[in-house]
Design a protein around this motif. Structure first.
Motif, PDB file in Angstrom:
ATOM      1  N   GLU A  25     -39.009  35.244  -3.535  1.00 20.63           N
ATOM      2  CA  GLU A  25     -37.725  34.830  -2.644  1.00 20.63           C
ATOM      3  C   GLU A  25     -38.232  35.566  -1.374  1.00 20.63           C
ATOM      4  OE1 GLU A  25     -33.761  35.906  -3.234  1.00 20.63           O
ATOM      5  OE2 GLU A  25     -33.661  34.523  -4.925  1.00 20.63           O
ATOM      6  N   LYS A  54     -27.165  34.340  -0.202  1.00 18.58           N
ATOM      7  CA  LYS A  54     -27.422  36.041  -0.061  1.00 18.58           C
ATOM      8  C   LYS A  54     -26.904  36.346   1.512  1.00 18.58           C
ATOM      9  CE  LYS A  54     -30.366  37.400  -3.625  1.00 18.58           C
ATOM     10  NZ  LYS A  54     -31.747  37.772  -3.935  1.00 18.58           N
ATOM     11  N   ARG A  89     -25.347  34.211   3.571  1.00 14.67           N
ATOM     12  CA  ARG A  89     -24.284  33.420   4.003  1.00 14.67           C
ATOM     13  C   ARG A  89     -24.475  32.384   5.088  1.00 14.67           C
ATOM     14  NH1 ARG A  89     -20.353  38.875   3.686  1.00 14.67           N
ATOM     15  NH2 ARG A  89     -20.299  38.878   1.439  1.00 14.67           N
ATOM     16  N   THR A 106     -28.925  39.898   8.283  1.00 11.24           N
ATOM     17  CA  THR A 106     -28.637  40.548   7.037  1.00 11.24           C
ATOM     18  C   THR A 106     -29.865  40.805   6.316  1.00 11.24           C
ATOM     19  OG1 THR A 106     -27.746  40.250   4.948  1.00 11.24           O
ATOM     20  CG2 THR A 106     -28.779  38.180   5.711  1.00 11.24           C
ATOM     21  N   VAL A 113     -31.990  40.375   3.317  1.00  7.24           N
ATOM     22  CA  VAL A 113     -31.852  39.766   2.017  1.00  7.24           C
ATOM     23  C   VAL A 113     -32.795  40.351   0.921  1.00  7.24           C
ATOM     24  CG1 VAL A 113     -32.167  37.375   0.978  1.00  7.24           C
ATOM     25  CG2 VAL A 113     -31.215  37.697   3.224  1.00  7.24           C
TER      26      VAL A 113
END
Length: 56
Positions: A3, A40, A42, A54, A56
């Motif tokens: 990811e 994750k 948003r 954010t 992640v």
């Protein structure tokens, strides 16, 4: 791990089809990573994903 790599490639502007080729995985797998990252963060789109404030 994948990811994070997918996120880095998206941030670099690499298209999904090229991410598939670089990671030597199938397209549904990459799309699943992208969906997970979007959730994750948003975010609703890939550009918003890379600008989302954010971790992640």
């Amino acid at each position: 791990m994948q990811e994070a790599l997918v996120l880095r490639l998206i941030a670099a502007g690499v298209p999904t089809s090229d991410i598939v080729a670089q990671l030597a995985v199938n397209e549904p797998e990459v799309k699943q990573h992208i969906k997970a990252l979007l959730l994750k963060a948003r975010a609703k789109t890939k550009p918003r994903l890379v600008t989302a404030p954010t971790n992640v």
